[in-house]
Design an enzyme around this catalytic site. Structure first.
Site, short mmCIF file in Angstrom:
data_model
loop_
_atom_site.label_atom_id
_atom_site.label_comp_id
_atom_site.label_asym_id
_atom_site.label_seq_id
_atom_site.Cartn_x
_atom_site.Cartn_y
_atom_site.Cartn_z
N ASP A 145 -9.88 -10.39 10.14
CA ASP A 145 -9.83 -9.13 9.40
C ASP A 145 -11.26 -8.59 9.23
OD1 ASP A 145 -8.57 -7.18 7.57
OD2 ASP A 145 -9.79 -8.25 6.08
N ALA B 113 9.31 5.89 6.32
CA ALA B 113 9.87 5.03 7.36
C ALA B 113 9.45 3.59 7.14
CB ALA B 113 9.37 5.49 8.72
N LEU C 88 -13.91 2.46 -0.99
CA LEU C 88 -15.32 2.89 -1.05
C LEU C 88 -15.62 3.95 0.02
CD1 LEU C 88 -17.17 -0.56 -1.40
CD2 LEU C 88 -16.57 1.07 -3.20
N SER D 4 0.66 -2.47 9.46
CA SER D 4 -0.44 -3.06 10.22
C SER D 4 0.03 -3.20 11.67
CB SER D 4 -0.85 -4.39 9.62
OG SER D 4 0.31 -5.20 9.52
N VAL E 66 0.84 -1.20 0.00
CA VAL E 66 0.00 0.00 0.00
C VAL E 66 0.88 1.26 0.00
CG1 VAL E 66 -1.75 1.32 1.26
CG2 VAL E 66 -1.93 -1.16 1.14
N LYS F 60 -13.19 -5.17 10.82
CA LYS F 60 -13.95 -4.20 10.02
C LYS F 60 -15.37 -4.05 10.57
CE LYS F 60 -11.33 -4.90 5.80
NZ LYS F 60 -11.15 -5.76 4.65
N VAL G 22 -12.50 0.25 6.17
CA VAL G 22 -13.61 -0.63 5.75
C VAL G 22 -13.91 -0.34 4.29
CG1 VAL G 22 -16.02 -1.25 6.16
CG2 VAL G 22 -14.60 -0.48 8.07
#
Ligand code: ADP
Ligand code: ASP
Ligand code: MG
Length: 823
Positions: A682, A502, A617, A560, A474, A686, A613
């Site tokens: 996961d 970082a 979207l 994460s 990401v 959410k 979430v």
């Protein structure tokens, strides 16, 4: 006649002296010129340092250093094609050095340098410049005249910050100098007191000398030549995109120089304004630049013309019950200052008359305090006054412009700008001409204040100062997207720069912004060199932001990591916006969840997590607005995982579960370890975030998670072991899918909120269900609410892969640009 003043920056080396001579010769062809010169750059500082460090054994050494500095300029002049009478210059310098030695030795013996001796010492640099010009301009064809300020430039007795007596100076000048030479030269900075002592006109005082000489010779113009193209709307050393002002009125120039624009000595404008002499600021290093014209006419096209800052101030507060209604308190305070010859930079009084506050230069603060304590000894003893309070390390930031008169909203914009830069206003002053408005703030914040005011009043550009943590899929996708968009954002007035990147090893900073297309190279080079590379912590990022005076810092967490998510509160407290696709913070304890929101509210920073979430979207923002407008959640159902959407969609086509998982993994839809998706955690996170958005104070353990894989399936071992074993569950899913199909249903992994209960499980949904068609990595959220029922609000779209998530993060980053904080 034109008076032309060259500052130290125009006389910094041999080459510049040569340029100055070219200018003088060209100008003197058109009209007689009177040249005023400063000391070569650095010389006055050196001389001043000698007067402050008085040790007899070091005087020789300091003089040698001075000699060395001057010899350097002589050598440079020797190497130029223009003839240089080095002998003349050296002789003049030698006789000055002898005097300097005498004065310094005398002062060293006393262990004290009286001000009138200090004045003699520090003004020798100006005389050196005159000697050099004589050595360059006196030829067989022309001789230049020298104006001696000690013969006419009469001042008060102040040795180091003298004020000229214009009338007397004019009269004395006409008595001494009736003839007009084509070129005359005068050392700036120097005056003479009524008792005949040499005085100096304060640091930067040659500008003032030029103004006084302009009055004496009735000049048609006073030109000030320096090292910038003219007067800018903010100090160009601090504000890179400051713009040049073509024209200023005398009053504007006066306010600006008074409030710190170093380009002009504050007392320069008074004499020339009084005699309506236009003043032109020009650049010795760029002859083509038009410069700034300061004159009688005022152009009120802009409300605010410029911003300036004045540092090293101390505010003195005189307050106490005895102040109220007492006539004469102000006059006693100010008489003290005047007796001590301390100038007041700014005054402010509360209307309750409880307190009078004023700023003085910090160098005068101690004397000011002592004299007030003596004056108000009785009042202090009887507690009619509180102890004299002093606050040091302050700056004044001022907005200046003739056009501010009668304009509404300028002060409001100033204060909201300061709040945006988290600058606390200590005192305010505006005179009734409304030509300037000044605020007293902490000095360490003055560059921030200038920057944000310049941005809001002039450049109208928004800055976004980004620090990205985590450069996995990401993070890298985000950097690529930023790199692609930077130029087009710039055209829209948005300066988005990535100042730091970082990873788990550490953080790399770049003061000019990291080149987003080359970040990998920059990052690895920094790691190899261990330069600009240190472990990530709130304090290293905060220090960088402070040093670089970044006013809109944004921390983007693309990891994460839960340790980093626990530091968001600290980042918010330090003035960062926090943006993240990382779900750890929002699924931490309810208490931390609340704490984060409180911190964001308190510091007026944004905490944005739209990608938590539904990837890209617009889920969170939509829900927040809906709930703010009074809607209430009735029921929620959603396919919240792109990878599981893909896998279950494949089951519809008859693809085996293990095969579907394998393809999803190969396409990068799953986490590196697919068990992270298949555990259902996961989706549970959410769902918890959705529930909390709906106002439910739940913890992660309250979410009921029905695992995807059958209970008896062994999930241990390496990823490869697990993947190999996965075919064991294929039949289980074939059975499940076909029995669903027989009833016209499909299997979906659904997160559900019903009657305050949250659960995640495999559901068989009918063909009229909003989740029936969701496959191939699509996400869908079906929200039944008070407003949206019986037909739910359905948000649906592609929700897998790094690119959509990065795009969502990017759009959150852009939401920080219009953010105006009022602390
Ligand atoms: P000189 O040696 O010519 O007297 P100074 O160093 O005293 O020059 O003054 C020129 C410097 O003033 C510029 O180099 C610039 O950095 C600084 N300065 C501060 N504020 C302003 C401003 N508003 N416009 C232009 N210059 C400014
Ligand atoms: N040489 C003096 C100074 O450095 C005066 C001037 O440059 O104007 O302050
Ligand atoms: Mg100057």
């Amino acid at each position: 006649m034109r008076v032309i003043k060259f500052g130290g920056s125009s006389l910094a080396n041999g080459q510049r002296f040569n340029t100055v001579c070219d200018i003088i010769e060209a100008k003197s062809q058109q009209a007689p010129v009177a040249i005023v010169v400063s000391a070569p750059q650095g010389v006055t500082n050196h001389l001043l340092a000698m007067t402050e460090y008085l040790h007899s054994d070091s005087i020789e050494q300091q003089l040698e250093q001075y000699q060395h500095l001057v010899n350097g300029i002589f050598d440079q002049l020797d190497n130029l094609p223009r003839p240089f009478n080095r002998h003349h210059a050296e002789q003049a310098f030698a006789s000055q050095s002898q005097k300097l030695k005498r004065w310094l030795n005398g002062a060293a013996m006393l262990d004290y340098c009286p001000d009138h001796i200090r004045a003699q010492i520090i003004c020798t640099g100006e005389r050196l410049s005159v000697a050099i010009l004589e050595a360059l301009l006196n030829t067989d064809q022309q001789t230049i005249a020298v104006f001696e300020p000690e013969l006419f430039l009469r001042t008060n007795e102040s040795s180091l910050d003298a004020v000229a007596d214009l009338v007397l100076a004019r009269q004395l000048f006409s008595e001494h100098y009736s003839e007009r030479h084509r070129i005359s030269v005068m050392p700036g900075f120097i005056g003479v007191s009524p008792s005949g002592k040499t005085t100096t006109l304060g640091r930067n005082g040659s500008d003032y000398s030029a103004a006084v000489l302009s009055v004496c010779v009735n000049a048609q113009c006073c030109e000030i030549w320096t090292d910038v193209d003219g007067v800018y709307n903010a100090d160009p050393r601090l504000i890179k995109d400051a713009s040049l002002l073509e024209h200023l009125s005398y009053q504007e120039a006066m306010e600006l120089s008074y409030f710190g624009a170093k380009v002009l000595h504050p007392k320069t404008i008074g004499p020339i304004a009084q005699h309506h002499i236009p003043c032109l600021i020009k650049n010795t290093l760029n002859l083509a630049a038009k410069g700034t014209l300061i004159s009688d006419t005022s152009q009120v096209t802009k409300q605010v013309k410029a911003i300036s800052n004045l540092d090293e101030l101390t505010m003195i507060n005189v307050s106490g019950p005895g102040m109220k209604g007492m006539v004469g308190m102000a006059s006693r305070i100010f008489a003290c200052m005047s007796n001590e010859n301390i100038s007041l930079v700014l005054i402010s009084q509360s209307s309750s008359e409880y307190c009078i506050s004023f700023c003085v230069y910090s160098r005068d603060a101690y004397r000011a305090q002592q004299s007030l304590q003596t004056e108000f000894e009785l009042e202090l003893l009887n507690q009619l006054l509180d102890p004299i309070d002093m606050q040091s390390n302050l700056s004044i930031v001022s907005l200046v412009g003739d056009g501010m008169h009668h304009q509404r909203g300028v002060a409001g914009k100033l204060f909201s700008s300061l709040a945006q830069a988290r600058v606390n206003v200590i005192a305010i002053a505006q005179d009734s001409s409304e030509r300037s408005i000044s605020v007293v703030i902490e000095q360490r914040k003055s560059t921030d204040a200038l920057k944000v005011c310049h941005q809001n009043f002039f450049s109208k550009r928004h800055t976004i100062d980004v620090f990205i943590v985590g450069c996995g899929v990401v993070g890298s996708a985000l950097l690529t997207q930023i790199g692609r968009q930077q130029a087009s954002l710039k055209k829209q007035g948005i300066d988005l720069k990535v100042y730091g990147i970082a990873n788990s090893k550490g953080v790399v900073f770049n003061r000019d912004g990291i080149c987003t297309s080359e970040w990998q190279t920059e990052f690895s080079q920094a790691v190899d060199l261990k330069k600009e590379f240190s472990p990530l912590s709130v304090s290293v990022v905060k220090d960088f932001v402070r040093e670089q005076h970044l006013i809109n810092p944004v921390l983007v967490d693309c990891t994460s990591d839960s340790a980093l998510s626990r530091q968001y509160v600290d980042y918010l407290d330090e003035g960062f916006h926090v943006i993240t696709p990382n779900k750890k913070a929002n699924t931490d304890s309810w208490q931390y969840y609340r704490q984060l929101r409180d911190a964001a509210r308190k510091t007026n920073r944004l905490f944005l997590y739209e990608t938590n979430v539904g990837a890209g979207l617009p889920v969170i923002d939509t829900l927040q607005k809906l709930f703010q407008a009074g809607d209430k959640l009735v029921q929620f159902e959603g396919v919240l995982s792109g990878s599981l959407s893909y896998i279950f969609g494949q089951l519809d086509q008859g693809v085996k579960f293990s095969k579907a998982t394998q393809i999803a993994k190969q396409n990068g839809f799953t986490e590196p370890d697919p068990r992270d998706d298949l555990s259902g955690m996961d989706v549970a996170r959410k769902l918890l975030i959705m529930a909390r958005e709906a106002g439910m104070a739940l913890e992660l353990e309250h979410i009921k998670v029905a695992p995807i894989l059958p209970d008896n399936f062994d999930t241990s071992g390496s990823v490869d072991d697990f993947m190999q074993r996965l075919s064991e569950v294929d039949d289980y899913f074939v059975d499940k899918a076909s029995s669903a199909q027989q009833q016209g249903k499909r299997l979906r992994y659904v997160g559900k909120i019903v009657n305050g209960e949250c659960q995640v499980s495999i559901e068989a949904v009918t063909s009229d269900h909003p989740l029936y068609a969701i496959k191939d990595g699509e996400n869908a959220l079906s929200i039944l609410s008070h407003y949206y029922q019986p037909i739910p609000l359905v948000l649906r779209g592609y929700g897998a892969g790094a690119d959509v998530t990065a795009a969502g993060v990017f759009s959150d980053i852009l939401r920080t640009q219009a953010w105006k904080q009022d602390i």
